[in-house]
Design a protein around this motif. Structure first.
Motif, PDB file in Angstrom:
ATOM      1  N   LEU B  26       0.837  -1.045  -0.138  1.00  0.00           N
ATOM      2  CA  LEU B  26      -0.074  -0.058   0.192  1.00  0.00           C
ATOM      3  C   LEU B  26       0.935   1.387   0.033  1.00  0.00           C
ATOM      4  O   LEU B  26       2.050   1.360   0.509  1.00  0.00           O
ATOM      5  N   LYS B  27       0.204   2.330  -0.342  1.00  0.00           N
ATOM      6  CA  LYS B  27       1.139   3.629  -0.413  1.00  0.00           C
ATOM      7  C   LYS B  27       0.647   4.389   1.098  1.00  0.00           C
ATOM      8  O   LYS B  27      -0.466   4.551   1.123  1.00  0.00           O
ATOM      9  N   ALA B  28       1.807   4.866   1.548  1.00  0.00           N
ATOM     10  CA  ALA B  28       1.522   5.556   2.873  1.00  0.00           C
ATOM     11  C   ALA B  28       1.620   6.876   2.720  1.00  0.00           C
ATOM     12  O   ALA B  28       2.539   7.470   2.392  1.00  0.00           O
ATOM     13  N   HIS B  29       0.700   7.789   3.426  1.00  0.00           N
ATOM     14  CA  HIS B  29       0.732   9.020   3.335  1.00  0.00           C
ATOM     15  C   HIS B  29       0.802   9.383   5.002  1.00  0.00           C
ATOM     16  O   HIS B  29      -0.235   9.317   5.569  1.00  0.00           O
ATOM     17  N   VAL B  30       1.848  10.156   5.263  1.00  0.00           N
ATOM     18  CA  VAL B  30       1.792  10.791   6.747  1.00  0.00           C
ATOM     19  C   VAL B  30       1.123  12.225   6.841  1.00  0.00           C
ATOM     20  O   VAL B  30       1.574  13.030   5.986  1.00  0.00           O
ATOM     21  N   ILE B  31       0.166  12.081   7.788  1.00  0.00           N
ATOM     22  CA  ILE B  31      -0.482  13.768   8.007  1.00  0.00           C
ATOM     23  C   ILE B  31      -0.288  13.949   9.565  1.00  0.00           C
ATOM     24  O   ILE B  31      -0.595  13.230  10.408  1.00  0.00           O
ATOM     25  N   VAL B  32       0.699  14.944   9.770  1.00  0.00           N
ATOM     26  CA  VAL B  32       0.950  15.387  11.289  1.00  0.00           C
ATOM     27  C   VAL B  32       0.074  16.299  11.740  1.00  0.00           C
ATOM     28  O   VAL B  32       0.087  17.512  11.024  1.00  0.00           O
ATOM     29  N   GLY B  33      -0.976  16.048  12.612  1.00  0.00           N
ATOM     30  CA  GLY B  33      -1.955  16.920  13.061  1.00  0.00           C
ATOM     31  C   GLY B  33      -1.582  17.532  14.343  1.00  0.00           C
ATOM     32  O   GLY B  33      -0.643  17.412  14.740  1.00  0.00           O
ATOM     33  N   GLU B  34      -2.468  18.190  14.785  1.00  0.00           N
ATOM     34  CA  GLU B  34      -1.962  19.077  16.013  1.00  0.00           C
ATOM     35  C   GLU B  34      -2.000  18.176  17.177  1.00  0.00           C
ATOM     36  O   GLU B  34      -1.005  18.105  18.316  1.00  0.00           O
ATOM     37  N   GLU B  35      -2.825  16.946  17.499  1.00  0.00           N
ATOM     38  CA  GLU B  35      -2.736  16.058  18.343  1.00  0.00           C
ATOM     39  C   GLU B  35      -2.568  14.685  17.988  1.00  0.00           C
ATOM     40  O   GLU B  35      -2.317  13.778  18.845  1.00  0.00           O
ATOM     41  N   ARG B  36      -2.524  14.253  16.704  1.00  0.00           N
ATOM     42  CA  ARG B  36      -2.527  12.864  16.324  1.00  0.00           C
ATOM     43  C   ARG B  36      -1.770  12.885  15.149  1.00  0.00           C
ATOM     44  O   ARG B  36      -1.729  13.982  14.094  1.00  0.00           O
ATOM     45  N   THR B  37      -0.923  11.852  14.740  1.00  0.00           N
ATOM     46  CA  THR B  37      -0.491  11.632  13.470  1.00  0.00           C
ATOM     47  C   THR B  37      -1.145  10.484  12.950  1.00  0.00           C
ATOM     48  O   THR B  37      -1.473   9.486  13.429  1.00  0.00           O
ATOM     49  N   VAL B  38      -1.779  10.672  11.456  1.00  0.00           N
ATOM     50  CA  VAL B  38      -2.432   9.646  10.978  1.00  0.00           C
ATOM     51  C   VAL B  38      -1.572   9.465   9.599  1.00  0.00           C
ATOM     52  O   VAL B  38      -1.009  10.039   9.110  1.00  0.00           O
ATOM     53  N   ILE B  39      -1.903   7.942   9.348  1.00  0.00           N
ATOM     54  CA  ILE B  39      -1.287   7.436   8.062  1.00  0.00           C
ATOM     55  C   ILE B  39      -2.438   6.995   7.257  1.00  0.00           C
ATOM     56  O   ILE B  39      -3.060   6.145   7.785  1.00  0.00           O
ATOM     57  N   ALA B  40      -2.484   7.497   6.046  1.00  0.00           N
ATOM     58  CA  ALA B  40      -3.617   7.112   5.157  1.00  0.00           C
ATOM     59  C   ALA B  40      -2.919   6.104   4.093  1.00  0.00           C
ATOM     60  O   ALA B  40      -1.757   6.305   3.734  1.00  0.00           O
ATOM     61  N   ALA B  41      -3.395   5.007   4.509  1.00  0.00           N
ATOM     62  CA  ALA B  41      -2.991   3.860   3.349  1.00  0.00           C
ATOM     63  C   ALA B  41      -3.926   3.584   2.169  1.00  0.00           C
ATOM     64  O   ALA B  41      -4.906   3.182   2.488  1.00  0.00           O
ATOM     65  N   ALA B  42      -3.176   3.920   1.030  1.00  0.00           N
ATOM     66  CA  ALA B  42      -4.106   3.724  -0.113  1.00  0.00           C
ATOM     67  C   ALA B  42      -3.614   2.559  -1.008  1.00  0.00           C
ATOM     68  O   ALA B  42      -2.431   1.914  -0.814  1.00  0.00           O
ATOM     69  N   GLY B  43      -4.467   2.036  -1.821  1.00  0.00           N
ATOM     70  CA  GLY B  43      -4.278   0.696  -2.456  1.00  0.00           C
ATOM     71  C   GLY B  43      -5.080  -0.438  -2.324  1.00  0.00           C
ATOM     72  O   GLY B  43      -6.007  -0.243  -1.551  1.00  0.00           O
ATOM     73  N   VAL B  44      -4.930  -1.512  -2.896  1.00  0.00           N
ATOM     74  CA  VAL B  44      -6.010  -2.600  -2.820  1.00  0.00           C
ATOM     75  C   VAL B  44      -5.609  -3.340  -1.519  1.00  0.00           C
ATOM     76  O   VAL B  44      -4.458  -4.025  -1.157  1.00  0.00           O
TER      77      VAL B  44
END
Lengths: 338, 338, 338, 338
Positions: B26-44
């Motif tokens: 999967l492709k990982a996108h890291v998003i650093v927020g104010e209180e949490r880091t989230v990783i969006a995982a795109a792909g099948v």
């Protein structure tokens, strides 16, 4: 059964109803109250009697007095049923512990976890070979190959094997490998399956459906008992409610409530009951304190690599700690674990 | 899928998680927020991916983005599926009506009621021959004898026969007599049964389990569709809630909600949905106004003498009046009844 | 927050949404997946942001990432809050026990039961003076007269008095007599009342509403905390589900779940949680094993003569036995009762 | 009331119970059945009688026969109550429509939407000035300023103003501006508030609590009626169940069920009942077909800019279309809209 007449029911209607009740072979007692007339119908009811009266226009409602389960009832058999297979003992003053992975995944996995749970004090080994999965695209289990691995693990550890049966035509095959047949929550009212396991003499672990009432649960057990198989364990694994922070809502009051009504032992499944591994240990302790006769738990050598239910599986280390606490709680209420 | 890291997750933990997501292809996108880091995982995604990440310690939760049903989805097939068997037409601008007794009780009973519901405008005939009953001591149906009577009623009236199948081994026999195989609410997740009816080409009426989520309901349909049987009707028959004044709670919002997501037609069962005959007519009108594609109703020549479900059965006279109103309501929203 | 776009959203729609998110002062990250495009919006959200985006046509759904309670959160204050008033100690390694009748009925009754529960080890005394009753025709409590009797009982026994406040205008009066103000389940979202008790410095026992989610429960506590009153105890007293064999369904997993999220102590009410006296003792033991910080229990010198809630009240003798068992269970998990 | 004795109750116990029932001033009828003895207690019960008997050891359960609401009951007043204020007419053959924004946000907003809903056929205007919000950090309404704007909109359009009152001390102020006082779902059992609005002669729209039983709902109405205010409308706005795809589950069977029991009119709120704007129009049509006496709907000039509840608000255009369909459905069942 009590027949409550509508407030506007005339004396003629009441008389007609009395006649009808008597035609059923029941004795009718008319009680005229301030606002309603009720007719108490005493005697042995046949199936359909209640529905018949319920649908009469002049009847407001029918109030049944007696539970419809018989063989499962404590009135039929006051002393508790104890199910014992190999070293697994469920009922009486023993709290048996069944542990293992959600699914059998490989020889290495099942042997490893079997040794680990045995070492920590479990006497039963759970593991799914035929897996009921919500999606047809999910892993459906190793099937008969998985059963063979469970039998292998039993050979090495002596643990009693508990595994799920999903359809009547598999019952015979399952009986060759399993010590206990599990009926899953989705199949609690799969009556052909209940009758099929009822025809065997292999003990059955019957899981409560997620929206089954206690009466429906006991009547499902009754389908098994009615075929002659008396070795039935009732398993509370959580009910479906508006709560979404846990996978299901685990109502531990089921334990003492069932103990007041049935002689069958009660097993708690905190893994499905919560769906969150960190909540499982305190709920194990709570289940024992509530008086349960057994626990069934998901344990996996590496939960984050589990093919199913990883989020609710304990590591072997946490399982061992949990057993330690549970042993003390059991002792505090005069029971013995394992 | 979105991986939400715990608030105390370190940069190393985030990196390790990115690596893990990438190992899944999967492709990982890291998003650093104010209180949490989230990783969006795109792909099948593969089955098990979510569970695997969910059970990692540093993960707070996983948020899935896409529904797991495919063939049932409107994205796969945007135009509505219309199921047609004999004169019964369910879907599109037609609202089909299936009516008849809870159980087939005798030749006279089933022929009489078939004629009556046909005369009032029904195009399908319901009637149970194999009855799933909560108690093993209740009437379990006339079995194959009942099926023969249904076939006889069809011969005389031309109504399409809808009847329940309870176990895989009965599927072949049922197909000889029935036009539509009904899967009851208790069996919505009896996967062997779903697969068995999926292997036939007989249309299926799949009832929603009383505590099934919409996603579970559509995934149960998916088990049938996945075997190649495309003629599936979804039937809402009420869910189990805290409400006790009705037998179940009938959520009509299911109709437009399903129509937004699936091409499969939606049938409403107000008889089980309320359990009270006097509430059935207004709920029929409401179901049609909500946009349903069909109704399935219990009608009995003499409800107070019915062997099951008398309290929720309409008399033929009330049924005829209900059809009259429903016809007008259907016209008001641009649809045709029957 | 994660904005999930509909499958048919065009590149223009995505761009427009990014612009809109940026106008909110948030940073937008676009992630193009196989079947959906999602936009992660990082930054400090204002009230209304989510609702605003949710109602845009091209948006399928919004997934919030962060809980909306702040002061109640463990992230704000990691160490557990301990509430102590007189000898009542709730939180930390202490399990406090509050016991007494549903309603204050007479001087003799409240003094007698206060002495009895004190002797058995309780440190708090419950007793309703203002009673919220489902029917306007039921006994509504002794009102201020009842408060005076509670104060008298406190004088004699030293027990901390816990009693319910029903409306903002009573808060001042209640504070003169009570050590702990109880907010009943029916008033969990009576925000003016929450703010009024939040303005005092008297500890508050906040009962969970029978269908409140955990987030709603914590946000109700937040209304109190936000006014500056930090002495809030959360009380789980059962939720309303389809189960009717108990008065409510008591979900003990609430205890460890809340402990993972909030520093506020958690009290369990097995009397209302079950509604049946015989189920109360095992559920007390279970609640302690689950890790609760306190119990609140109904005890009446003669339950069959109680003016309210007799069916769920313990006799003083059963209460004393229950305390005995609870003491052992608390010790088994390393805690101290009373 | 029916007293069901435990199966092991001796003749002495039965006699003692008969004595006790007679001491209550009731007439006791003993009925000896096959498995249980029951005692029917006829006469006028006092509050507490049931609880008293319920808590006796030898009693298995008490079955009440009569509903506890009186003034709300159809037995007390068989003809339906019609509430009329200005042009808003709720009850009888009229289906009144109350529409407007969740919150009053500005003069421009409320005047614009008032004109729009009036043009489409609404006769009542909803709009919150005091807003109960789950989080203390959410917009709490424009308060008295909002009330003035509502009054202004009424002046211009003639629409009857419906707005929520949250606490007893606001009742007088609200009565100066509002034509109908709304009691929100969270306050359905805020008894001091119910009594306060009961003391006015302003019509009341009482919303059902999300987990209130029908009996609790009618008893809440009874609190208002008991104070002398007879203008009460019952509003079903959805109940909380395990379903999460809609905000609440909207049980339309409430409409005919209430009509069988009470003379009070029944209003449906499909906006809160579904929480999703696209589901609102079909549920409006369904509610009317089910026989409701009124609708209350959220309409906003620009839902995506609404300060609250945007996701469930209709645009004025969709509202006008919905009214068109509803008018036809009302005609189909012999009623008139508006």
């Amino acid at each position: 059964m009590i027949v409550v007449m509508k407030p506007n029911a005339t004396a003629e209607m009441v008389q007609a109803m009395v006649k009808r009740v008597e035609e059923m072979g029941l004795k009718a007692h008319v009680i005229v109250g301030e606002e309603r007339t009720v007719i108490a119908a005493a005697g042995v009811k046949r199936d359909g009697h209640q529905a018949e009266l319920e649908s009469c226009d002049e009847v407001e409602k029918i109030v049944p007095i007696i539970a419809s389960y018989k063989v499962a009832s404590k009135e039929t058999k006051p002393e508790p049923t104890v199910v014992q297979i190999r070293d697994l003992k469920i009922g009486g003053s023993h709290v048996g512990v069944i542990a293992g992975p959600c699914s059998v995944e490989s020889e290495e996995q099942i042997l490893q976890v079997a040794r680990q749970v045995k070492a920590a004090g479990a006497t039963g080994l759970r593991g799914g070979a035929f897996k009921p999965r919500t999606s047809p695209y999910s892993f459906q289990g190793m099937k008969e190959e998985g059963l063979k691995l469970l039998a292998l693990a039993r050979e090495e550890t002596g643990l009693a094997v508990v595994t799920e049966v999903m359809t009547p035509e598999h019952v015979d095959m399952l009986c060759q490998y399993a010590d206990v047949l599990q009926i899953g929550a989705r199949n609690m009212q799969n009556y052909h399956l209940l009758q099929a396991v009822g025809e065997t003499r292999t003990p059955v672990l019957l899981k409560r459906g997620p929206s089954a009432s206690i009466e429906e649960f006991l009547l499902a057990a009754e389908y098994i008992l009615d075929q002659g198989n008396q070795q039935v364990m009732l398993c509370e694994r959580g009910v479906r409610t508006f709560e979404t922070h846990t996978r299901f809502t685990l109502p531990l009051a089921t334990v003492p409530y069932l103990h007041e009504r049935t002689h069958l032992p009660v097993v708690i499944d905190p893994s499905h009951g919560t769906g969150i591994a960190s909540l499982v240990p305190p709920m194990c302790a709570a289940a024992i304190a509530a008086g349960c006769d057994g626990l069934i738990l998901e344990v996996h050598p590496d939960p984050s690599r589990a093919m199913s239910d990883g989020a609710q599986s304990l590591t072997p280390e946490v399982f061992a700690d949990t057993m330690e606490t549970c042993r003390k709680v059991a002792a505090a209420i005069g029971k013995e674990l394992g």
